[in-house]
Design an enzyme around this catalytic site. Structure first.
Site, mmCIF file in Angstrom:
data_model
loop_
_atom_site.group_PDB
_atom_site.id
_atom_site.type_symbol
_atom_site.label_atom_id
_atom_site.label_comp_id
_atom_site.label_asym_id
_atom_site.label_seq_id
_atom_site.Cartn_x
_atom_site.Cartn_y
_atom_site.Cartn_z
ATOM 1 N N ALA A 54 0.800 -1.229 0.000
ATOM 2 C CA ALA A 54 0.000 0.000 0.000
ATOM 3 C C ALA A 54 0.838 1.288 0.000
ATOM 4 O O ALA A 54 0.616 2.186 -0.826
ATOM 5 C CB ALA A 54 -0.961 -0.033 1.189
ATOM 6 N N ASP A 240 -3.844 -2.372 4.289
ATOM 7 C CA ASP A 240 -4.081 -1.652 3.031
ATOM 8 C C ASP A 240 -5.105 -0.543 3.197
ATOM 9 O O ASP A 240 -5.134 0.412 2.413
ATOM 10 C CB ASP A 240 -4.527 -2.634 1.953
ATOM 11 C CG ASP A 240 -3.390 -3.600 1.644
ATOM 12 O OD1 ASP A 240 -3.277 -4.622 2.346
ATOM 13 O OD2 ASP A 240 -2.588 -3.293 0.749
HETATM 14 O O1 MRU Z 1 -1.452 -7.043 -3.018
HETATM 15 P P1 MRU Z 1 -0.203 -6.471 -2.434
HETATM 16 O O2 MRU Z 1 0.965 -7.373 -2.494
HETATM 17 O O3 MRU Z 1 0.078 -5.080 -2.927
HETATM 18 O O4 MRU Z 1 -0.601 -6.420 -0.914
HETATM 19 C C1 MRU Z 1 -0.503 -5.354 -0.114
HETATM 20 C C2 MRU Z 1 0.393 -5.687 0.975
HETATM 21 O O5 MRU Z 1 1.580 -5.595 0.821
HETATM 22 C C3 MRU Z 1 -0.125 -6.209 2.213
HETATM 23 O O6 MRU Z 1 -1.453 -6.384 2.331
HETATM 24 C C4 MRU Z 1 0.547 -5.547 3.362
HETATM 25 O O7 MRU Z 1 0.359 -6.304 4.479
HETATM 26 C C5 MRU Z 1 0.157 -4.117 3.576
HETATM 27 S S1 MRU Z 1 1.242 -2.990 2.803
HETATM 28 C C6 MRU Z 1 2.560 -2.720 3.916
#
Ligand code: MRU
Length: 361
Positions: A54, A240
């Site tokens: 995110a 996110d």
């Molecule tokens: O779908 P992605 O890989 O972009 O997923 C988001 C994330 O990296 C995670 O959900 C995460 O735990 C939050 S962002 C630090």
């Protein structure tokens, strides 16, 4: 953070007309970078998950606006870039936040002033991301240190997905806490959920190995069992999108870990930089758009064959119906604390923690 002793960030400026990203689709087997020279390059990088996580998505999108305005500083170009980038991935609110911040700064400016202002602002957002993650990691490390003080044993942290430095500009969110505790000499061991179907846990394992943090990769279904056996001291995940009341939207499977944690009396924390908080949400379960990703992510796995060459294996044929929701929502009642750059708050205290800053904004 360092890779083979060299300091890296997930995104850096590469001259005045491009940015360079770590291409996450090549990890964990290859470490390589990619130069993005246009708003289209940026949109593709986000959509294809060359950049992901995110906070990093938000920063990269800000640079996407800046690159678009270098070609054309007009109102239509700004609106088109904003719309194209906003459509890339729906769930992480950092994307909307960064784009809104760029637009509100740039819209009042004359067309000829926008490109330079946009580049400066994207750089500011990137630097702020680093500072926020450093600060929240310090607060999260305090939780790990306190757990160690209680048990005098290595602290066993379970994490899901990748909330490390490559999901941000630097430090990470949940892993920022782990790195800072480890660097302070607190013994820590991380249970790393594999995180099917995109296997972001492999990125987490790669990061932890590079930093020398003890860890063990586990199948997504193992966490509940480990918690029942008393082998997890705390769960720490990223997010996110988080509501003002502390509902946590994060990578699919997080909710199941929170349920298991609650059933076993294991504290469950989400590490959340403030741009991940969606102050407008009234009902997280109904209002957060949950990204539905390609069925082939579930039908196939990618990796290396016996000779170390990139390979894909089909697990289910094209006729098999597949659903692939990429995120879920953990209700606030299952969340012990939200770790932010301002400190750790219970879900009920989160809004109060940010009240002065929001009143001033
Ligand atoms: O779908 P992605 O890989 O972009 O997923 C988001 C994330 O990296 C995670 O959900 C995460 O735990 C939050 S962002 C630090």
């Amino acid at each position: 953070m360092k890779v083979d002793g060299v300091a890296w960030r997930s995104i850096v400026e590469d001259g005045p007309h491009a940015v360079r990203i770590v291409d996450q689709t090549r990890l964990p087997f290859d470490f390589g970078t990619r130069r993005l020279e246009s708003c289209d390059d940026v949109a593709l990088a986000i959509r294809s998950m060359q950049v992901r996580g995110a906070p990093l998505i938000g920063v990269t999108a800000a640079y996407g606006i800046a690159l678009a305005l270098q070609r054309d500083g007009g109102d239509a170009a700004l609106a088109d870039a904003h719309a194209a980038l906003l459509a890339t991935r729906p769930t992480a609110v950092n994307l909307r936040w960064a784009l809104a911040r760029m637009r509100s700064l740039l819209q009042p400016l004359a067309a000829g002033e926008r490109a330079a202002a946009a580049w400066r602002e994207a750089g500011r957002i990137a630097e702020e991301d680093v500072a926020i993650n450093r600060a929240l990691g310090g607060h999260g490390a305090g939780l790990i240190t306190a757990a160690h003080a209680r048990t005098r044993q290595p602290v066993r942290v379970l994490t899901h997905c990748n909330a490390g430095w490559i999901a941000t500009v630097d430090y990470g969110t949940a892993l920022s806490a782990v790195y800072q505790a480890h660097d302070a000499g607190v013994p820590v061991h991380v249970w790393v959920d594999e995180t099917r179907p995109r296997n972001q846990g492999l990125l987490t394992a790669w990061e932890l190995a590079a930093h020398g943090v003890p860890h063990t990769l586990i199948a997504d279904n193992a966490g509940g069992h480990l918690m029942q056996r008393g082998e997890v001291d705390l769960v720490m995940v990223g997010a996110d999108r988080v509501s003002r009341t502390g509902d946590v939207c994060n990578k699919i499977g997080t909710y199941l870990k929170a349920l298991a944690a609650a059933d076993n009396g294991v504290p469950f924390y989400a590490a959340v930089p403030s741009p991940t908080i969606d102050w407008e949400l009234a009902d997280a379960l109904r209002e957060i758009p949950i990204e539905e990703r390609a069925a082939d992510e579930v039908r196939r796995v990618s990796g290396r064959d016996g000779r170390g060459r990139p390979a894909q294996v089909t697990l289910a044929d094209a006729a098999t119906p597949v659903a692939n929701p990429a995120f879920d929502v953990t209700p606030a009642r299952l969340v012990t604390g939200i770790v932010t750059e301002r400190g750790v708050a219970s879900p009920a205290e989160l809004a109060r923690l940010f009240a002065p800053a929001r009143a001033a904004a």
